[in-house]
Design a protein around this motif. Structure first.
Motif, PDB file in Angstrom:
ATOM      1  N   ILE A  11      15.914 -12.286  -2.122  1.00  0.00           N
ATOM      2  CA  ILE A  11      16.758 -13.377  -1.626  1.00  0.00           C
ATOM      3  C   ILE A  11      17.007 -13.210  -0.128  1.00  0.00           C
ATOM      4  CG2 ILE A  11      18.942 -12.170  -2.169  1.00  0.00           C
ATOM      5  CD1 ILE A  11      19.991 -14.993  -3.137  1.00  0.00           C
ATOM      6  N   ASN A 170      25.376 -12.039  -0.601  1.00  0.00           N
ATOM      7  CA  ASN A 170      24.494 -13.160  -0.260  1.00  0.00           C
ATOM      8  C   ASN A 170      25.194 -14.508  -0.250  1.00  0.00           C
ATOM      9  OD1 ASN A 170      22.093 -11.555  -0.016  1.00  0.00           O
ATOM     10  ND2 ASN A 170      22.216 -11.289  -2.240  1.00  0.00           N
ATOM     11  N   ALA A 205      15.209 -17.913  -1.855  1.00  0.00           N
ATOM     12  CA  ALA A 205      15.149 -16.947  -2.946  1.00  0.00           C
ATOM     13  C   ALA A 205      13.758 -17.036  -3.558  1.00  0.00           C
ATOM     14  CB  ALA A 205      16.216 -17.232  -3.995  1.00  0.00           C
ATOM     15  N   LYS A 328      28.671 -19.951  -2.407  1.00  0.00           N
ATOM     16  CA  LYS A 328      27.391 -19.574  -1.799  1.00  0.00           C
ATOM     17  C   LYS A 328      26.889 -20.659  -0.866  1.00  0.00           C
ATOM     18  CE  LYS A 328      25.224 -18.889  -5.707  1.00  0.00           C
ATOM     19  NZ  LYS A 328      24.234 -18.538  -6.756  1.00  0.00           N
ATOM     20  N   SER A 335      18.471 -23.108  -4.579  1.00  0.00           N
ATOM     21  CA  SER A 335      19.661 -22.786  -5.371  1.00  0.00           C
ATOM     22  C   SER A 335      19.336 -22.257  -6.765  1.00  0.00           C
ATOM     23  CB  SER A 335      20.615 -23.982  -5.435  1.00  0.00           C
ATOM     24  OG  SER A 335      20.042 -25.031  -6.160  1.00  0.00           O
ATOM     25  N   GLY A 338      18.025 -18.796  -6.530  1.00  0.00           N
ATOM     26  CA  GLY A 338      19.157 -17.927  -6.223  1.00  0.00           C
ATOM     27  C   GLY A 338      19.900 -17.543  -7.495  1.00  0.00           C
TER      28      GLY A 338
END
Ligand SMILES: [Zn+2]
Lengths: 380, 146
Positions: A11, A170, A205, A328, A335, A338
């Motif tokens: 990531i 992150n 990611a 985040k 997304s 992630g």
């Protein structure tokens, strides 16, 4: 679908950066390769999930890792892009065309509200019907009317996610807010408030996926992809599409319910078998509704689930251990991947203070424009 | 829509959204398309049914009365080419359930703090803004019924 596994995950933090999308994406891709113990030259195909990047972004990013002639394909399905890219990789492996594939999600997004022309017709924009949170807010208002869900329930979900993010290096915000701060933050679209919605941002990611056979030769401790499903909303089943009108008579289940059910069936698992969840909290109410649609509780029972703390880390069904998109940020193409990176970390027991004790099975869910929904179930 | 009486030209904000003519706005209604195959009604004049794919659609005027099914208050100026009042004022936005079997996304006029689910509403058709060729662009909203 236990024939495809994740060998490694990487990531680039979600946030706002001066660096180019190529550099952000390449950072995550290189981290995933290193985690998998695989060289770039051994990858046979790559998929890039993105929504706001220019043409052939996948090739532009991945050329940085070294000369290559493999097929690199950009994939777009709004907020579900990452799930769709992962599914393409799985299909490529199952077809026998490849047995070692990279899936990357990367985004670098404009600040503030997204350009409405990506999603809305000109007349909807002119009439003021182009503010994304307004659609989510109308869902919230109806749920409150039908089931007695309260402003406090919604604020508690935002509180939980912001608090979880403090332990996620992150995440963009990593700041705990009090319930009072959240409940008194300015209204964006009633009843949804500033500290209850996610912001578009930058991030990437990646995962390296392989056939089970290839993984066995490479060794290590792969994570099994038990299901990876994608569907779009049936007729009039989700007005975030965004719709200009909805049927008052059609009664189709929403995309989360449909895709979730499909994934449970593929995995041969039910909601009670899942140890941890990462779901689309575009706004805090969105997460409330997903509890019901993914079967964490019955219809109209989400408020009780929240009051009982069931979805907190340490509860029976922890949700958004990472802090969710609310903390985040949402780099749209990145997304879902992630979320997958978070679940992989949870299943490996590497999540530190946000670790769900003994997690063996995890689920990742995204939902967005066009009623695009993706659900991935992973197990160790 | 050229208007032969010499008054300002008028056009619906979306082609096929409103009944015509547009001379007397108090007589204008929203239009919908009713599918002869499945019976679903969708907003505006459409050539295909988004439910069953049927191509036999009947354009029908929609009721000018409905109930607020759900709503929000838009507190920030929407992005892009929003053509509402300047300076921006927060406004209600909701799904209005019509007896025709559909819920229409619509701006809701009136006090944003007095909106409630189920409140009765009536259609308001009015000139919304001036278009690129100087024409009056006609749009709609719903307002609390008196
Ligand atoms: Zn039909």
């Amino acid at each position: 679908m236990s024939d495809v596994v994740i060998l490694g995950a990487g990531i680039h933090p979600f946030g706002r950066f001066d660096t180019s999308y190529e550099e952000i994406g390449a950072t995550a891709a290189a981290a995933a390769l290193a985690d998998a113990g695989v060289a770039w030259k051994d990858i046979q195909a790559a998929y890039l999930a993105r929504m706001y990047l220019p043409a052939t972004s996948g090739a532009r990013i991945l050329r940085r890792l070294g000369s290559t002639d493999i097929p690199i394909v950009d994939v777009e399905a709004a907020c579900a892009s990452g799930g769709v890219a992962l599914r393409q990789a799985i299909l490529a492996i199952r077809s026998g065309e490849a047995d070692l594939v990279m899936v990357l999600g990367t985004e670098k997004m404009p600040r503030g509200f997204m350009d409405p022309r990506m999603i809305y017709a000109p007349w909807q924009i002119e009439m003021g019907m182009s503010l994304n949170p307004s659609y989510w807010s109308m869902r919230a208002r109806r749920h409150m009317h039908e089931f007695g869900t309260t402003d406090l329930h919604i604020a508690k979900v935002a509180y939980k996610n912001h608090r979880n993010s403090v332990h996620n290096p992150n995440a963009m915000y990593r700041k705990e807010f009090s319930l009072e701060e959240i409940a008194n933050s300015p209204l964006v679209c009633d009843p949804i408030r500033r500290l209850e919605i996610c912001a578009p941002n930058d991030g990437a990611a990646a995962v390296i996926v392989a056939s089970k056979e290839r993984a066995a030769k490479l060794g290590g401790n792969p994570i099994t992809i038990a299901a990876c499903c994608h569907s779009i909303a049936r007729f009039s089943a989700d007005f975030r599409c965004p719709a200009d009108s909805m049927s008052a008579t059609a009664n189709n289940p929403g995309p989360t319910e449909v895709t979730g059910h499909m994934a449970y069936e593929r995995a041969g698992l039910g909601p009670d078998d899942i140890d941890c969840f990462e779901v689309q909290d575009t706004d805090a109410f969105c997460e409330v509704e997903i509890y019901e649609e993914l079967g964490l509780c019955g219809l109209g029972e989400a408020g009780r689930l929240i009051d009982e703390g069931t979805t907190e880390i340490g509860g029976a069904k922890p949700v958004n251990m990472s802090g969710g998109l609310i903390s985040k940020g949402e780099p749209v193409g990145a997304s879902h991947l992630g979320q997958v990176v978070e679940i992989v970390s949870q299943l490996r027991g590497q999540s530190g203070k946000r670790q769900v004790e003994g997690a063996k099975v995890g689920l990742a869910h995204v939902l967005g424009a066009g009623g695009n929904c993706a659900v991935t179930i992973l197990k160790r | 829509m050229a208007n032969d009486t010499g008054g300002p030209r008028r056009a619906a904000i979306r082609d096929g959204l409103l009944t015509e003519p547009l001379d007397d706005l108090s007589k204008v209604r929203l239009q919908g398309s009713r599918c002869r195959q499945c019976g679903e009604v969708t907003l505006g004049r459409n050539s295909l049914c988004p439910n069953c794919g049927g191509s036999e659609l009947e354009v029908v005027p929609l009721s000018d009365r409905g109930e607020l099914w759900t709503y929000t208050v838009v507190r920030h100026k929407p992005p892009g080419d929003y053509r509402g009042p300047e300076p921006f004022r927060p406004f209600g936005l909701g799904l209005v359930e019509l007896p025709d079997g559909l819920r229409v996304m619509s701006p809701i006029e009136g006090d944003v703090d007095s909106l409630t689910v189920g409140m009765p509403l009536t259609l308001k058709v009015a000139v919304h803004h001036t278009g690129p060729s100087g024409e009056d662009v006609v749009a709609f909203a719903f307002a609390p019924a008196r």
